[in-house]
Design an enzyme around this catalytic site. Structure first.
Site, PDB file in Angstrom:
ATOM      1  N   PRO A   1      -7.776   1.949  -1.531  1.00  0.00           N
ATOM      2  CA  PRO A   1      -7.614   0.236  -1.463  1.00  0.00           C
ATOM      3  C   PRO A   1      -6.114  -0.393  -2.015  1.00  0.00           C
ATOM      4  O   PRO A   1      -5.795  -1.324  -1.671  1.00  0.00           O
ATOM      5  CB  PRO A   1      -8.726  -0.179  -2.620  1.00  0.00           C
TER       6      PRO A   1
ATOM      7  N   GLU B   1      -1.992   5.730  11.016  1.00  0.00           N
ATOM      8  CA  GLU B   1      -0.759   6.786  10.813  1.00  0.00           C
ATOM      9  C   GLU B   1       0.605   6.221  10.737  1.00  0.00           C
ATOM     10  O   GLU B   1       1.586   7.005  11.120  1.00  0.00           O
ATOM     11  CB  GLU B   1      -1.082   7.785  12.293  1.00  0.00           C
TER      12      GLU B   1
END
Ligand code: COS
Length: 426
Positions: A144, A393
């Site tokens: 998070p 990514e």
């Protein structure tokens, strides 16, 4: 669709015979059952069938560890995978089943760290089932509070007896609803201090990150799926007192950051390929539409503005294919094998191809007019499917940082060129 647009046919100079053989197997007919499973959102069946019967996961593992024969041209390195094969597979999947493409990519992210850093026992226990599709993996890096800034991750692995205890939370982890094993990156040293500066400068930083191989059903692991704007298996993970033996460690203590970056270097190139596949599909749909649809008494393709769009779309797609092929070729043929740094070329390929594909697909929607935003049309689906590729990514912005760092380092390492002699210096 008679055949798929694949770079091995368009840019043969970057490819070998084995790639032409693989491309010959990647036909619309061979992939039709997979496309149907993806259409039905049957993620478990999609994930399994890319192992057997399709054999696509075999390209995620080097030949020396039981994967697909890699033929000549790859460095003699037991951990090198043939990135150009991944490029062809993802170009094909991007055209017929983007859902399958995403699962395929994460199967790679969840197994390549085992190829690179796993012990013989870990490789033997995991890789055969990865190949067959009986086992699905996930890459648990993001948290998070730690997305782009990997070095600030907070999941902890504390030494206890002869093992480790993991505590923390991971989020936006693809394949979580399907995964049998997780490659988990955790902090095994001092936590970073919130004192500003770069992550590396803050205490602990990247040198304190270690990778672990964790069973998704292990005691102390809880998971929860997250709904996304496209059909895609993704979720959240929580580790609470999750005990693993030291033999679950992947690589050296403190080697996790480099392992994550090495894995991403190889797979970022293939994200560009998936984007090219989706863009190629959008261009084909656009051409079919503008040659069929008549307005003002003629097919849309007779309009100069429509032609300008098509010209831009095709040129951007070819430029993206060239960047992806260049990066994959450089990586596959580097003498250093899997240890070779292709970060700059990989980042250029990922950034340009995903951004170009977004523009190409947007224009395809525009050329379809109102039908382009009706749910269920191909270009509407592609418009939603392409969006995450500019984020996952490593965002476009992170790719820019990597590219700039790479070219500045190269410039600093080059001896100054002999310029023309200046006045007074003769
Ligand atoms: N192979 C081997 N080593 C690598 C490497 C690679 N591909 N990339 C980086 N490294 C090494 C560097 O050589 C450096 O080592 P030393 O400390 O020994 O010099 C170290 O790792 C740090 O590299 P760098 O200085 O480039 O790191 P920065 O902190 O400047 O930048 C970024 C790191 C921001 C580029 C990185 O955190 C990143 O890629 N973030 C995005 C994360 C991401 O993609 N998240 C998505 C998760 S998967 S969906």
């Amino acid at each position: 669709m008679s055949r798929l647009a694949l770079s091995s046919a368009e840019l043969p100079v970057f490819f070998e015979e084995r790639h032409a053989a693989l491309a010959a197997r990647l036909t619309p007919e061979a992939l039709a059952p997979l496309a149907r499973l993806a259409e039905a959102h049957d993620t478990a069946a999609v994930a399994r069938s890319m192992g057997e019967p399709l054999g696509l996961y075999a390209h995620l593992v080097p030949e020396a560890l039981g994967g697909a024969p890699s033929g000549s041209g790859l460095p003699a390195d037991a951990t090198a995978i043939d990135v150009r094969s991944l490029v062809l597979i993802r170009e094909a999947l991007g055209q017929v089943a983007p859902l399958a493409d995403a699962i395929f990519a994460v199967q790679g992210l969840g197994s390549y760290p085992i190829v690179l850093a796993g012990s013989d026992a870990q490789r033997r226990a995991i890789l055969p089932d990865v190949l067959s599709g009986r086992r699905i993996g996930a890459f648990a890096l993001t948290e998070p509070e730690a997305g782009s800034d990997v070095a600030s991750l907070r999941t902890e692995a504390c030494r206890e007896g002869d093992g480790w205890v993991l505590d923390g939370e991971k989020v936006l982890i693809s394949n979580v609803p399907l995964a049998h094993h997780l490659v988990v990156f955790a902090r095994t040293g001092a936590p970073p201090r919130d004192s500003g500066g770069t992550a590396g400068e803050r205490g602990g930083g990247r040198a304190a990150i270690t990778a672990f191989l964790v069973d998704s059903g292990a005691k102390g692991v809880a998971s929860e799926p997250l709904p996304m704007s496209i059909p895609h298996p993704i979720g959240r993970l929580r580790f609470e007192g999750c005990r693993v033996p030291d033999s679950a460690r992947l690589g050296e203590v403190g080697g996790g950051f480099k392992l994550a970056m090495q894995t991403l270097d190889a797979f970022r190139i293939s994200v560009g390929a998936a984007a090219n596949g989706m863009a190629a599909r959008a261009l084909r749909e656009a051409i079919a539409h503008v040659t069929r649809r008549r307005q003002f008494g003629a097919p849309l393709s007779e309009q100069q503005m429509v032609r300008a769009y098509l010209a831009e779309m095709a040129t951007e797609l070819d430029a993206a294919r060239l960047l992806v092929a260049r990066a994959a070729h450089k990586r596959d043929t580097a003498a250093a094998g899997a240890a070779a740094r292709v970060s700059t070329e990989a980042a250029m390929a990922k950034m340009f191809a995903t951004e170009a594909a977004q523009r190409i697909i947007d224009r395809a929607v525009q050329l379809h007019g109102g039908m382009g935003v009706i749910e269920g049309t191909e270009v509407e689906r592609l418009y939603r499917e392409i969006r995450p590729l500019r984020i996952y990514e490593g965002t476009t912005e992170i790719q820019k940082l990597i590219i700039a760092k790479g070219i500045l380092e190269r410039a600093a390492a080059e001896p100054p060129a002999d310029g023309p002699a200046r006045d007074g210096a003769r």
